[in-house]
Design a protein around this motif. Structure first.
Motif, short mmCIF file in Angstrom:
data_model
loop_
_atom_site.label_atom_id
_atom_site.label_comp_id
_atom_site.label_asym_id
_atom_site.label_seq_id
_atom_site.Cartn_x
_atom_site.Cartn_y
_atom_site.Cartn_z
N ILE A 5 36.66 40.93 27.23
CA ILE A 5 38.24 41.02 26.45
C ILE A 5 39.01 41.47 27.66
N SER A 6 40.02 40.71 27.88
CA SER A 6 41.21 40.89 28.78
C SER A 6 42.31 41.13 28.29
N HIS A 7 42.89 42.30 28.68
CA HIS A 7 44.24 42.86 28.13
C HIS A 7 45.48 42.69 28.83
N SER A 8 45.34 41.60 30.02
CA SER A 8 46.43 41.39 30.64
C SER A 8 46.17 40.05 31.46
N ALA A 9 47.22 39.61 31.85
CA ALA A 9 47.10 38.31 32.69
C ALA A 9 46.42 38.99 34.20
N ALA A 10 46.77 40.06 34.63
CA ALA A 10 45.95 40.55 35.77
C ALA A 10 44.46 41.00 35.59
N GLU A 11 44.22 41.17 34.43
CA GLU A 11 42.75 41.50 34.12
C GLU A 11 41.94 40.07 34.26
N THR A 12 42.79 39.05 33.56
CA THR A 12 41.87 37.65 33.74
C THR A 12 41.89 37.22 35.00
N GLU A 13 42.85 37.67 36.01
CA GLU A 13 42.68 37.01 37.36
C GLU A 13 41.66 37.81 37.86
N ALA A 14 41.37 39.16 37.74
CA ALA A 14 40.47 39.97 38.44
C ALA A 14 39.13 39.42 37.89
N PHE A 15 39.15 39.08 36.55
CA PHE A 15 37.73 38.69 35.98
C PHE A 15 37.31 37.51 37.04
N ALA A 16 38.26 36.66 36.97
CA ALA A 16 38.05 35.26 37.68
C ALA A 16 37.65 35.55 39.30
N GLU A 17 38.37 36.52 39.89
CA GLU A 17 38.28 36.70 41.05
C GLU A 17 36.99 37.40 41.23
N ALA A 18 36.31 38.12 40.64
CA ALA A 18 34.95 38.65 40.68
C ALA A 18 34.07 37.28 40.52
N LEU A 19 34.13 36.45 39.77
CA LEU A 19 33.32 35.30 39.49
C LEU A 19 33.25 34.43 40.62
N ALA A 20 34.39 34.37 41.54
CA ALA A 20 34.38 33.59 42.85
C ALA A 20 33.45 34.07 43.91
N ARG A 21 33.05 35.34 43.80
CA ARG A 21 31.75 35.48 44.64
C ARG A 21 30.45 34.87 44.71
N SER A 22 30.47 34.27 43.46
CA SER A 22 29.04 33.58 43.15
C SER A 22 29.03 32.37 43.23
N LEU A 23 30.36 31.63 43.80
CA LEU A 23 30.54 30.24 43.83
C LEU A 23 30.18 29.69 45.37
N VAL A 24 29.56 28.53 45.38
CA VAL A 24 29.21 27.90 46.53
C VAL A 24 29.80 26.41 46.42
N VAL A 25 29.79 25.56 47.61
CA VAL A 25 30.22 24.23 47.43
C VAL A 25 29.11 23.39 46.63
N GLY A 26 29.79 22.67 45.34
CA GLY A 26 29.10 22.15 44.73
C GLY A 26 29.16 22.99 43.05
N SER A 27 29.74 23.96 43.20
CA SER A 27 29.81 24.74 42.00
C SER A 27 31.09 24.11 41.05
N VAL A 28 30.69 24.11 39.85
CA VAL A 28 31.68 23.61 38.87
C VAL A 28 31.93 24.55 37.89
N ILE A 29 33.23 24.78 37.54
CA ILE A 29 33.59 25.71 36.62
C ILE A 29 34.54 24.95 35.61
N GLY A 30 34.15 25.04 34.03
CA GLY A 30 34.97 24.45 33.23
C GLY A 30 35.99 25.55 32.40
N LEU A 31 37.24 25.35 32.10
CA LEU A 31 38.01 26.33 31.32
C LEU A 31 38.49 25.48 30.10
N ALA A 32 38.19 26.21 28.86
CA ALA A 32 38.69 25.89 27.72
C ALA A 32 39.57 26.71 27.10
N GLY A 33 40.43 26.27 26.10
CA GLY A 33 41.57 27.08 25.52
C GLY A 33 42.68 26.49 25.14
#
Ligand SMILES: Nc1ncnc2c1ncn2[C@@H]1O[C@H](COP(=O)(O)OP(=O)(O)OP(=O)(O)O)[C@@H](O)[C@H]1O
Ligand SMILES: [Mg+2]
Length: 142
Positions: A5-33
């Motif tokens: 649960i994200s309570h603000s735009a900043a929290e959504t950004e922080a969630f995605a920023e943390a995810l970025a650490r696990s990404l490598v060339v070839g990673s694909v992330i899909g967004l729906a909503g």
């Protein structure tokens, strides 16, 4: 399967920023909503996590923006205006969905019904109220 649960735009950004650490060339992330759910906001966090300082904005008309990150390019796609898999292919976007020479993040990913690569991760942003979003993901971890 999980949700956050994200309570603000900043929290959504922080969630995605943390995810970025696990990404490598070839990673694909899909967004729906829905419109305004926060998909582009999510990409801003991802970009920050990849050391990108350039301003991120929705490539709705361009279909594809690319940014130079510390781990190679970030490809930012928006399929909103495309309706069929054939239109995605004709727009030359298929390689970014399959085997990108960088990291791909795709807004309106459900417009594409074709195959996705192994390790593909999809996040759905659900608007709960003006500032609250539920981020649902269907893969283990994160
Ligand atoms: N918890 C939240 N997470 C993300 N964005 C939020 C949140 N709360 C409020 N917002 C606001 O909602 C808006 C989300 O806009 P954004 O452009 O990211 O949506 P989008 O899903 O990309 O829409 P579109 O489908 O038009 O591309 C922004 O104005 C942002 O500030
Ligand atoms: Mg957007």
């Amino acid at each position: 399967m999980g949700s956050y649960i994200s309570h603000s735009a900043a929290e959504t950004e922080a969630f995605a920023e943390a995810l970025a650490r696990s990404l490598v060339v070839g990673s694909v992330i899909g967004l729906a909503g829905d419109l305004g759910a926060g998909k582009t906001q999510f990409v801003k966090g991802l970009a920050r996590g990849l050391g990108i300082t350039e301003r991120v904005h929705s490539p709705t008309f361009a279909l594809l923006n690319s940014y130079e990150g510390v781990r190679g390019p970030l490809f930012h796609l928006d399929l909103y205006r495309l309706e069929t898999d054939q239109q995605v292919i004709d727009a030359g976007l298929e390689e970014y969905l399959h085997a990108p020479a960088g990291i791909s993040v795709i807004e309106w990913v459900d417009r594409w019904r074709g195959p996705m690569p192994q390790g593909y991760r999809r996040f759905e942003l659900e608007t709960m109220d003006e500032r609250t979003r539920r981020i649902i993901y269907d893969h283990p971890g994160d």
